[in-house]
Design a protein around this motif. Structure first.
Motif, PDB file in Angstrom:
ATOM      1  N   ASP A   1       0.830  -1.207   0.000  1.00  0.00           N
ATOM      2  CA  ASP A   1       0.000   0.000   0.000  1.00  0.00           C
ATOM      3  C   ASP A   1       0.866   1.259   0.000  1.00  0.00           C
ATOM      4  O   ASP A   1       0.609   2.204  -0.747  1.00  0.00           O
ATOM      5  N   ARG A   2       1.893   1.260   0.848  1.00  0.00           N
ATOM      6  CA  ARG A   2       2.773   2.436   0.907  1.00  0.00           C
ATOM      7  C   ARG A   2       3.531   2.611  -0.405  1.00  0.00           C
ATOM      8  O   ARG A   2       3.683   3.724  -0.900  1.00  0.00           O
ATOM      9  N   PHE A   3       4.007   1.509  -0.980  1.00  0.00           N
ATOM     10  CA  PHE A   3       4.704   1.581  -2.264  1.00  0.00           C
ATOM     11  C   PHE A   3       3.777   2.125  -3.343  1.00  0.00           C
ATOM     12  O   PHE A   3       4.174   2.987  -4.133  1.00  0.00           O
ATOM     13  N   ASN A   4       2.533   1.649  -3.370  1.00  0.00           N
ATOM     14  CA  ASN A   4       1.563   2.140  -4.356  1.00  0.00           C
ATOM     15  C   ASN A   4       1.312   3.632  -4.182  1.00  0.00           C
ATOM     16  O   ASN A   4       1.176   4.362  -5.163  1.00  0.00           O
ATOM     17  N   ASP A   5       1.245   4.104  -2.935  1.00  0.00           N
ATOM     18  CA  ASP A   5       1.064   5.534  -2.669  1.00  0.00           C
ATOM     19  C   ASP A   5       2.249   6.341  -3.192  1.00  0.00           C
ATOM     20  O   ASP A   5       2.072   7.397  -3.799  1.00  0.00           O
ATOM     21  N   MET A   6       3.457   5.841  -2.951  1.00  0.00           N
ATOM     22  CA  MET A   6       4.660   6.527  -3.438  1.00  0.00           C
ATOM     23  C   MET A   6       4.658   6.590  -4.964  1.00  0.00           C
ATOM     24  O   MET A   6       5.010   7.611  -5.552  1.00  0.00           O
ATOM     25  N   GLU A   7       4.252   5.496  -5.587  1.00  0.00           N
ATOM     26  CA  GLU A   7       4.208   5.431  -7.039  1.00  0.00           C
ATOM     27  C   GLU A   7       3.178   6.423  -7.589  1.00  0.00           C
ATOM     28  O   GLU A   7       3.437   7.117  -8.571  1.00  0.00           O
ATOM     29  N   ALA A   8       2.031   6.508  -6.939  1.00  0.00           N
ATOM     30  CA  ALA A   8       0.966   7.415  -7.376  1.00  0.00           C
ATOM     31  C   ALA A   8       1.391   8.880  -7.254  1.00  0.00           C
ATOM     32  O   ALA A   8       0.986   9.709  -8.072  1.00  0.00           O
ATOM     33  N   ARG A   9       2.207   9.192  -6.257  1.00  0.00           N
ATOM     34  CA  ARG A   9       2.693  10.561  -6.067  1.00  0.00           C
ATOM     35  C   ARG A   9       3.897  10.868  -6.946  1.00  0.00           C
ATOM     36  O   ARG A   9       4.403  11.994  -6.931  1.00  0.00           O
ATOM     37  N   GLY A  10       4.381   9.886  -7.689  1.00  0.00           N
ATOM     38  CA  GLY A  10       5.519  10.106  -8.577  1.00  0.00           C
ATOM     39  C   GLY A  10       6.866  10.087  -7.870  1.00  0.00           C
ATOM     40  O   GLY A  10       7.846  10.585  -8.401  1.00  0.00           O
ATOM     41  N   GLU A  11       6.912   9.517  -6.680  1.00  0.00           N
ATOM     42  CA  GLU A  11       8.161   9.466  -5.936  1.00  0.00           C
ATOM     43  C   GLU A  11       9.055   8.315  -6.377  1.00  0.00           C
ATOM     44  O   GLU A  11      10.228   8.276  -6.044  1.00  0.00           O
ATOM     45  N   VAL A  12       8.485   7.387  -7.109  1.00  0.00           N
ATOM     46  CA  VAL A  12       9.235   6.219  -7.577  1.00  0.00           C
ATOM     47  C   VAL A  12       9.320   6.311  -9.093  1.00  0.00           C
ATOM     48  O   VAL A  12       8.308   6.234  -9.780  1.00  0.00           O
ATOM     49  N   ASP A  13      10.522   6.501  -9.594  1.00  0.00           N
ATOM     50  CA  ASP A  13      10.727   6.586 -11.034  1.00  0.00           C
ATOM     51  C   ASP A  13      11.846   5.639 -11.408  1.00  0.00           C
ATOM     52  O   ASP A  13      13.013   5.996 -11.430  1.00  0.00           O
ATOM     53  N   SER A  14      11.496   4.404 -11.661  1.00  0.00           N
ATOM     54  CA  SER A  14      12.512   3.394 -11.912  1.00  0.00           C
ATOM     55  C   SER A  14      13.239   3.627 -13.226  1.00  0.00           C
ATOM     56  O   SER A  14      14.400   3.261 -13.356  1.00  0.00           O
ATOM     57  N   ALA A  15      12.613   4.236 -14.219  1.00  0.00           N
ATOM     58  CA  ALA A  15      13.291   4.496 -15.493  1.00  0.00           C
ATOM     59  C   ALA A  15      14.436   5.484 -15.290  1.00  0.00           C
ATOM     60  O   ALA A  15      15.529   5.306 -15.822  1.00  0.00           O
ATOM     61  N   GLU A  16      14.185   6.512 -14.506  1.00  0.00           N
ATOM     62  CA  GLU A  16      15.229   7.509 -14.225  1.00  0.00           C
ATOM     63  C   GLU A  16      16.358   6.890 -13.413  1.00  0.00           C
ATOM     64  O   GLU A  16      17.534   7.132 -13.681  1.00  0.00           O
ATOM     65  N   ALA A  17      16.009   6.078 -12.441  1.00  0.00           N
ATOM     66  CA  ALA A  17      17.020   5.421 -11.631  1.00  0.00           C
ATOM     67  C   ALA A  17      17.852   4.473 -12.485  1.00  0.00           C
ATOM     68  O   ALA A  17      19.080   4.413 -12.340  1.00  0.00           O
ATOM     69  N   HIS A  18      17.214   3.757 -13.375  1.00  0.00           N
ATOM     70  CA  HIS A  18      17.930   2.827 -14.255  1.00  0.00           C
ATOM     71  C   HIS A  18      18.916   3.581 -15.143  1.00  0.00           C
ATOM     72  O   HIS A  18      20.057   3.156 -15.318  1.00  0.00           O
ATOM     73  N   ALA A  19      18.489   4.704 -15.701  1.00  0.00           N
ATOM     74  CA  ALA A  19      19.376   5.494 -16.554  1.00  0.00           C
ATOM     75  C   ALA A  19      20.605   5.954 -15.776  1.00  0.00           C
ATOM     76  O   ALA A  19      21.723   5.940 -16.310  1.00  0.00           O
TER      77      ALA A  19
END
Length: 81
Positions: free
Chosen positions: A30-48
């Motif tokens: 649930d917390r991860f989903n909330d972070m994702e919805a707020r745009g705090e998790v950007d795996s594409a940027e981290a991967h780059a």
């Protein structure tokens, strides 16, 4: 304040840990989903960023061949770094 990327990695670990209760896994999800919805998790940027650091390391590694260094340099140029 904690780095959102670190928090996300910790939550993913909690979700996949077989020793955690289902309740704990659900709270983490649930917390991860909330972070994702707020745009705090950007795996594409981290991967780059990880790709960039890896190629920069390859260029400076004296054990890598000249060809491997050129390939890494080309990738960085293609990424505009």
């Amino acid at each position: 304040m904690a780095n959102p990327g670190n928090v996300a990695r910790g939550l993913k670990g909690a979700i996949s840990n077989p020793n955690n209760s289902e309740e704990a896994k659900q709270r983490a999800q649930d917390r991860f989903n909330d972070m994702e919805a707020r745009g705090e998790v950007d795996s594409a940027e981290a991967h780059a960023g990880q790709v960039e650091r890896g190629h920069k390391a390859a260029i400076s590694n004296p054990r890598n061949s000249a060809e491997a260094k050129q390939d890494s340099q080309q990738v960085l140029e293609d990424m505009d770094f």
